[in-house]
Write an enzyme that holds these catalytic residues in place. Structure first.
Site, PDB file in Angstrom:
ATOM      1  N   HIS A  72       0.834  -1.207   0.000  1.00  0.00           N
ATOM      2  CA  HIS A  72       0.000   0.000   0.000  1.00  0.00           C
ATOM      3  C   HIS A  72       0.868   1.256   0.000  1.00  0.00           C
ATOM      4  CE1 HIS A  72       0.210  -1.437   4.213  1.00  0.00           C
ATOM      5  NE2 HIS A  72       0.577  -0.200   4.420  1.00  0.00           N
ATOM      6  N   TYR A 200      -5.462   5.014  11.013  1.00  0.00           N
ATOM      7  CA  TYR A 200      -5.206   5.461  12.383  1.00  0.00           C
ATOM      8  C   TYR A 200      -6.321   6.436  12.761  1.00  0.00           C
ATOM      9  CZ  TYR A 200      -0.337   3.821  11.799  1.00  0.00           C
ATOM     10  OH  TYR A 200       0.799   3.075  11.589  1.00  0.00           O
ATOM     11  N   PRO A 292       4.173   1.404  19.102  1.00  0.00           N
ATOM     12  CA  PRO A 292       3.853   0.847  17.779  1.00  0.00           C
ATOM     13  C   PRO A 292       3.165   1.826  16.823  1.00  0.00           C
ATOM     14  CG  PRO A 292       2.449  -0.122  19.480  1.00  0.00           C
ATOM     15  CD  PRO A 292       3.460   0.713  20.187  1.00  0.00           C
ATOM     16  N   LYS A 296       7.445   0.995  13.500  1.00  0.00           N
ATOM     17  CA  LYS A 296       8.873   1.112  13.207  1.00  0.00           C
ATOM     18  C   LYS A 296       9.748   0.033  13.839  1.00  0.00           C
ATOM     19  CE  LYS A 296       8.728   4.594  10.647  1.00  0.00           C
ATOM     20  NZ  LYS A 296       8.522   3.952   9.368  1.00  0.00           N
ATOM     21  N   TYR A 384       7.358   9.085   8.133  1.00  0.00           N
ATOM     22  CA  TYR A 384       6.710   7.776   8.286  1.00  0.00           C
ATOM     23  C   TYR A 384       7.408   6.719   7.426  1.00  0.00           C
ATOM     24  CZ  TYR A 384       2.842   4.417   8.711  1.00  0.00           C
ATOM     25  OH  TYR A 384       2.092   3.307   8.964  1.00  0.00           O
TER      26      TYR A 384
END
Ligand code: RFL
Ligand code: PHB
Length: 400
Positions: A72, A200, A292, A296, A384
């Site tokens: 994705h 999220y 979390p 990472k 990110y």
């Protein structure tokens, strides 16, 4: 027993390091406290950075990952139960992610270890390290009640946050930076179709996350108080709470099903500096923990052992210690980048016990700003996506 590099811990960091060393003709023995089945049964990470996928591919270990992994372009953030935006890492920084469970990676690594007849000792009890400053450090442990000793040139401490390696260094040799968050994540793995994206959610009731393992297996998390246990969250309470934290359009796509796993993990940021003392080199969760929220932890374990394997390869091939001496400084640059990003996302997306409606509003308006600003989105995408591995990974291809 003797070896060149003794590796403590058969998690992803330890098994991947042993694989990389084997490709470079360097002998290692892995010492693991748990059984093989126990290690394979742990349900943890699920999102791999492009760098991680490239490392596994360079080693020829990505056959199943390339077939089963769901690629994705980024992740979605929703808030107030209504608004949303997409952090498009593919467009902004040309990097994508792959959803592929850590359990799968662990299986792939054990299968590769079996093929090359690797020495992995499971069920090792009372592991102790000594002679970290000597020319021949040693590891003592017991298996089935029998005492054993492994002598080596170097030790790689890949034994996770609660392992023995970091605790074996002399007092004062390592400085620890730590932040403990006042909440945990309740994680549920359930045989139900996941949402299309990783989402999220910032919500006044608390953070929630929708992720995936495969088209029939979804992974969800909700923020819960540290005092809660799994028993406080029967299915009849979990599913309505999860659904309440997503906007109605997305919530409609969540189909409750009896979970196959349910557990609570506390959230912590932690960095040990330096990541090396004498002949001991720490890698992965043994050296650092990230909450979390940034996905990472596993990715950092992979970059640490890539740097470490390259340094050992240089040392054994050319007698050059420069990369080994610089290991901690090199690894920490990438580590702190991800530690800071994970801390930022944790602060942005969770409801803290002391936070007021003002704090909630300020978070929501920061999210509005991110939604409206292409440059802010690009900056977030850059963070990110993770930093590249310094010096590249070509050495893995030439070794393989
Ligand atoms: P591990 O996996 O903890 O492995 C360490 C191994 O060492 C063994 N051990 C010992 N062996 C010998 N002697 C001793 N005294 C020993 N003490 C311990 C342990 O039994 C174990 O087998 O560390 P490693 O290899 O550094 O790997 C790190 C990752 O496991 C971890 O960072 C990730 O799981 C974190 N994480 C995530 N990372 C991501 O990159 N993406 C994600 O999406 C993601 N999601 C997550 C996560 C971690 C989570 N939890 C439960 C902490 C989601 C969750 C919920
Ligand atoms: C997961 O799929 O387990 C997952 C996804 C994203 C995160 C953490 C965990 O940030």
């Amino acid at each position: 027993m003797r070896t060149q590099v003794a590796i403590i811990g058969a998690g992803p960091a330890g098994m991947l390091l042993s694989e990389m060393l084997a490709r470079a003709g360097i002998d290692s023995v892995v010492i693991e406290r748990q059984s093989r089945d126990y290690v394979l049964g742990r349900i943890r990470a699920g999102v791999l950075e492009q760098t991680t996928v490239e490392v596994l591919r360079a080693l020829g270990l990505a056959g199943r990952l390339d077939f089963e992994g769901h690629v994705h372009d980024g992740m979605k953030i929703v808030w107030s139960g209504r608004s949303s935006f997409f952090i498009d890492c593919a467009t902004h920084v040309g990097k994508r992610f792959t959803a592929y469970g850590q359990t799968r990676i662990q299986e792939d690594l054990f299968a590769a270890a079996d093929r090359r007849g690797a020495r992995v000792v499971f069920n090792a009890e009372d592991v102790t390290l000594s002679g970290l400053d000597s020319s021949m450090p040693s590891i003592r442990f017991r298996v089935g009640g029998e005492a054993r000793e492994l002598r080596c040139n170097f030790i790689a401490g890949c034994d996770g946050f609660h392992g023995v390696s970091r605790q074996s260094v002399p007092a004062g040799a390592i400085r620890e930076y730590e932040k403990i968050y006042p909440f945990g994540w309740l994680g549920v793995l359930a045989p139900t179709p996941p949402l299309d994206e990783i989402v999220y959610a910032n919500h006044p009731r608390g953070f929630a996350l929708a992720s995936m393992r495969n088209p029939q297996l979804a992974r969800f998390y909700i923020q819960v108080p540290l005092t809660d246990s799994v028993d406080d969250w029967p299915d009849e309470r979990f599913w309505p709470e999860l659904i309440a934290r997503f906007p109605p359009g997305m919530a409609a796509g969540i189909r409750p099903a009896p979970p196959v796993e349910k557990s609570i993990a506390p959230l912590r940021s932690f960095v040990a500096e330096p990541m090396q003392v004498g002949k001991l080199f720490l890698a992965g969760d043994a050296a650092h923990i990230v909450p979390p929220t940034g996905a990472k932890g596993l990715n950092l374990a992979v970059s640490d052992v890539t740097y470490l394997a390259r340094a050992f390869t240089e040392f054994y091939r050319a007698g050059n210690r420069a990369q080994l001496d610089g290991y901690s400084a090199t690894a920490l640059r990438r580590v702190w980048h991800s530690v800071r990003t994970s801390w930022y996302l944790t602060n942005l997306l969770h409801r803290f016990p002391e936070s007021t409606d003002f704090d909630q509003r300020a978070q929501e308006y920061e999210l509005e700003f991110l939604k409206a600003s292409a440059s802010a989105q690009r900056a977030l995408a850059e963070q990110y996506a993770g930093l590249p591995i310094e010096g590249g990974i070509d050495f893995l291809r030439s070794a393989a």
